[in-house]
Motif scaffolding. Sequence first.
Motif, PDB file in Angstrom:
ATOM      1  N   VAL A 254       9.014 -11.217 -11.539  1.00 32.61           N
ATOM      2  CA  VAL A 254      10.087 -11.847 -12.315  1.00 32.61           C
ATOM      3  C   VAL A 254      10.238 -13.310 -11.903  1.00 32.61           C
ATOM      4  N   LYS A 255      10.240 -13.572 -10.616  1.00 33.51           N
ATOM      5  CA  LYS A 255      10.395 -14.949 -10.136  1.00 33.51           C
ATOM      6  C   LYS A 255       9.265 -15.836 -10.667  1.00 33.51           C
ATOM      7  N   HIS A 256       8.055 -15.315 -10.676  1.00 34.89           N
ATOM      8  CA  HIS A 256       6.915 -16.061 -11.211  1.00 34.89           C
ATOM      9  C   HIS A 256       7.073 -16.297 -12.718  1.00 34.89           C
ATOM     10  N   LEU A 257       7.445 -15.266 -13.454  1.00 35.55           N
ATOM     11  CA  LEU A 257       7.637 -15.425 -14.899  1.00 35.55           C
ATOM     12  C   LEU A 257       8.699 -16.475 -15.200  1.00 35.55           C
ATOM     13  N   VAL A 258       9.801 -16.424 -14.486  1.00 34.93           N
ATOM     14  CA  VAL A 258      10.889 -17.384 -14.705  1.00 34.93           C
ATOM     15  C   VAL A 258      10.413 -18.800 -14.394  1.00 34.93           C
ATOM     16  N   GLY A 259       9.729 -18.977 -13.283  1.00 34.64           N
ATOM     17  CA  GLY A 259       9.209 -20.303 -12.947  1.00 34.64           C
ATOM     18  C   GLY A 259       8.273 -20.825 -14.011  1.00 34.64           C
ATOM     19  N   ASN A 260       7.416 -19.944 -14.512  1.00 35.26           N
ATOM     20  CA  ASN A 260       6.488 -20.331 -15.561  1.00 35.26           C
ATOM     21  C   ASN A 260       7.237 -20.692 -16.841  1.00 35.26           C
ATOM     22  N   MET A 261       8.193 -19.858 -17.227  1.00 34.34           N
ATOM     23  CA  MET A 261       8.952 -20.109 -18.464  1.00 34.34           C
ATOM     24  C   MET A 261       9.699 -21.430 -18.404  1.00 34.34           C
ATOM     25  N   LEU A 262      10.383 -21.665 -17.301  1.00 40.60           N
ATOM     26  CA  LEU A 262      11.153 -22.905 -17.191  1.00 40.60           C
ATOM     27  C   LEU A 262      10.227 -24.118 -17.239  1.00 40.60           C
ATOM     28  N   SER A 263       9.071 -24.010 -16.613  1.00 38.60           N
ATOM     29  CA  SER A 263       8.126 -25.123 -16.617  1.00 38.60           C
ATOM     30  C   SER A 263       7.500 -25.320 -17.997  1.00 38.60           C
ATOM     31  N   ARG A 264       7.031 -24.247 -18.597  1.00 42.51           N
ATOM     32  CA  ARG A 264       6.323 -24.367 -19.873  1.00 42.51           C
ATOM     33  C   ARG A 264       7.227 -24.777 -21.035  1.00 42.51           C
ATOM     34  N   TRP A 265       8.456 -24.257 -21.069  1.00 43.24           N
ATOM     35  CA  TRP A 265       9.280 -24.405 -22.275  1.00 43.24           C
ATOM     36  C   TRP A 265      10.304 -25.528 -22.192  1.00 43.24           C
ATOM     37  N   THR A 266      10.539 -26.087 -21.015  1.00 45.71           N
ATOM     38  CA  THR A 266      11.430 -27.248 -20.910  1.00 45.71           C
ATOM     39  C   THR A 266      10.711 -28.443 -21.532  1.00 45.71           C
ATOM     40  N   ASN A 267      11.345 -29.080 -22.509  1.00 43.11           N
ATOM     41  CA  ASN A 267      10.740 -30.223 -23.212  1.00 43.11           C
ATOM     42  C   ASN A 267       9.323 -29.886 -23.678  1.00 43.11           C
ATOM     43  N   PHE A 268       9.193 -28.728 -24.301  1.00 43.21           N
ATOM     44  CA  PHE A 268       7.922 -28.140 -24.708  1.00 43.21           C
ATOM     45  C   PHE A 268       7.035 -29.103 -25.499  1.00 43.21           C
ATOM     46  N   LEU A 269       7.592 -29.788 -26.459  1.00 40.64           N
ATOM     47  CA  LEU A 269       6.780 -30.636 -27.339  1.00 40.64           C
ATOM     48  C   LEU A 269       6.476 -32.019 -26.757  1.00 40.64           C
ATOM     49  N   THR A 270       7.166 -32.396 -25.679  1.00 42.86           N
ATOM     50  CA  THR A 270       7.058 -33.786 -25.222  1.00 42.86           C
ATOM     51  C   THR A 270       6.565 -33.966 -23.794  1.00 42.86           C
ATOM     52  N   GLU A 271       6.527 -32.909 -22.992  1.00 45.95           N
ATOM     53  CA  GLU A 271       6.097 -33.039 -21.596  1.00 45.95           C
ATOM     54  C   GLU A 271       5.041 -31.988 -21.273  1.00 45.95           C
ATOM     55  N   ASP A 272       4.198 -32.288 -20.300  1.00 46.47           N
ATOM     56  CA  ASP A 272       3.216 -31.314 -19.848  1.00 46.47           C
ATOM     57  C   ASP A 272       3.942 -30.043 -19.403  1.00 46.47           C
ATOM     58  N   GLY A 273       3.365 -28.897 -19.713  1.00 41.75           N
ATOM     59  CA  GLY A 273       3.972 -27.616 -19.387  1.00 41.75           C
ATOM     60  C   GLY A 273       3.970 -27.282 -17.909  1.00 41.75           C
ATOM     61  N   GLU A 274       3.223 -28.005 -17.118  1.00 42.46           N
ATOM     62  CA  GLU A 274       3.252 -27.818 -15.669  1.00 42.46           C
ATOM     63  C   GLU A 274       4.068 -28.963 -15.089  1.00 42.46           C
ATOM     64  N   LYS A 275       5.351 -28.708 -14.868  1.00 38.83           N
ATOM     65  CA  LYS A 275       6.282 -29.754 -14.435  1.00 38.83           C
ATOM     66  C   LYS A 275       6.073 -30.112 -12.967  1.00 38.83           C
TER      67      LYS A 275
ATOM     68  N   LYS B 165      20.319  -7.561  -7.655  1.00 43.45           N
ATOM     69  CA  LYS B 165      19.773  -7.276  -8.984  1.00 43.45           C
ATOM     70  C   LYS B 165      20.384  -8.223 -10.013  1.00 43.45           C
ATOM     71  N   GLU B 166      21.660  -8.532  -9.856  1.00 40.17           N
ATOM     72  CA  GLU B 166      22.345  -9.433 -10.787  1.00 40.17           C
ATOM     73  C   GLU B 166      21.723 -10.833 -10.749  1.00 40.17           C
ATOM     74  N   GLU B 167      21.376 -11.284  -9.559  1.00 39.04           N
ATOM     75  CA  GLU B 167      20.727 -12.598  -9.408  1.00 39.04           C
ATOM     76  C   GLU B 167      19.359 -12.599 -10.090  1.00 39.04           C
ATOM     77  N   LEU B 168      18.605 -11.534  -9.909  1.00 38.51           N
ATOM     78  CA  LEU B 168      17.296 -11.400 -10.539  1.00 38.51           C
ATOM     79  C   LEU B 168      17.430 -11.430 -12.059  1.00 38.51           C
ATOM     80  N   ILE B 169      18.362 -10.657 -12.583  1.00 38.32           N
ATOM     81  CA  ILE B 169      18.540 -10.592 -14.038  1.00 38.32           C
ATOM     82  C   ILE B 169      19.047 -11.921 -14.591  1.00 38.32           C
ATOM     83  N   ALA B 170      19.904 -12.600 -13.870  1.00 36.85           N
ATOM     84  CA  ALA B 170      20.374 -13.923 -14.316  1.00 36.85           C
ATOM     85  C   ALA B 170      19.204 -14.903 -14.402  1.00 36.85           C
ATOM     86  N   ALA B 171      18.302 -14.864 -13.431  1.00 35.30           N
ATOM     87  CA  ALA B 171      17.119 -15.728 -13.469  1.00 35.30           C
ATOM     88  C   ALA B 171      16.235 -15.360 -14.664  1.00 35.30           C
ATOM     89  N   TRP B 172      15.999 -14.072 -14.847  1.00 36.43           N
ATOM     90  CA  TRP B 172      15.214 -13.547 -15.972  1.00 36.43           C
ATOM     91  C   TRP B 172      15.789 -14.065 -17.292  1.00 36.43           C
TER      92      TRP B 172
END
Length: 183
Positions: A46-67, A83-90
Amino acid sequence: MESYLPSIIKQFEYYKSLGDKTFNQLEFDEMLWQSNEDANSIAIIVKHLVGNMLSRWTNFLTEDGEKPWRNRDDEFVSSFNTKEELIAAWESGWLCLFKAIKPLNENNLEHIVYIRNGGHTVIEAINRQLAHYSYHIGQIVFLGKLLKGNDWQSLSIPKGNSTKYNKEKFSKEKSKRHFTDDL
């Protein structure tokens, strides 16, 4: 092309729901379980997926997806305390993804975006991430099923119910619909 974006949004929603339904069946200590010290727990995935999502989708059209602010190696170190912290990150990762994708239109699909300086059309970038996320969510579901054993509640057609499921599907008129419409 006009059906691509609604379809891809439904696909992402479907994979998110598989994660959600798995989390609902697990206790936090189960989400931390690792088969060995080098294996990834559900929490680490989950932590990896969240890190990837935040990097890839932040400013998706204008910045490289690897921030530059992404610390990918840290994504593989367990750090959730509840568990609540994990789900909030997710949820934050998925929110970032949907905020980037839902405003897109057909005119954006051939636009070039970059991931680690590698150019992708928007379609290629979206498909790349869908494949990546479904791969890891499959791992989450598999681990959940392994951990729950006989207490696992199936997320698809339960064993022995294929004939019943198909009979219900074939009793309906043929029509164009997304496979997730009935879920």
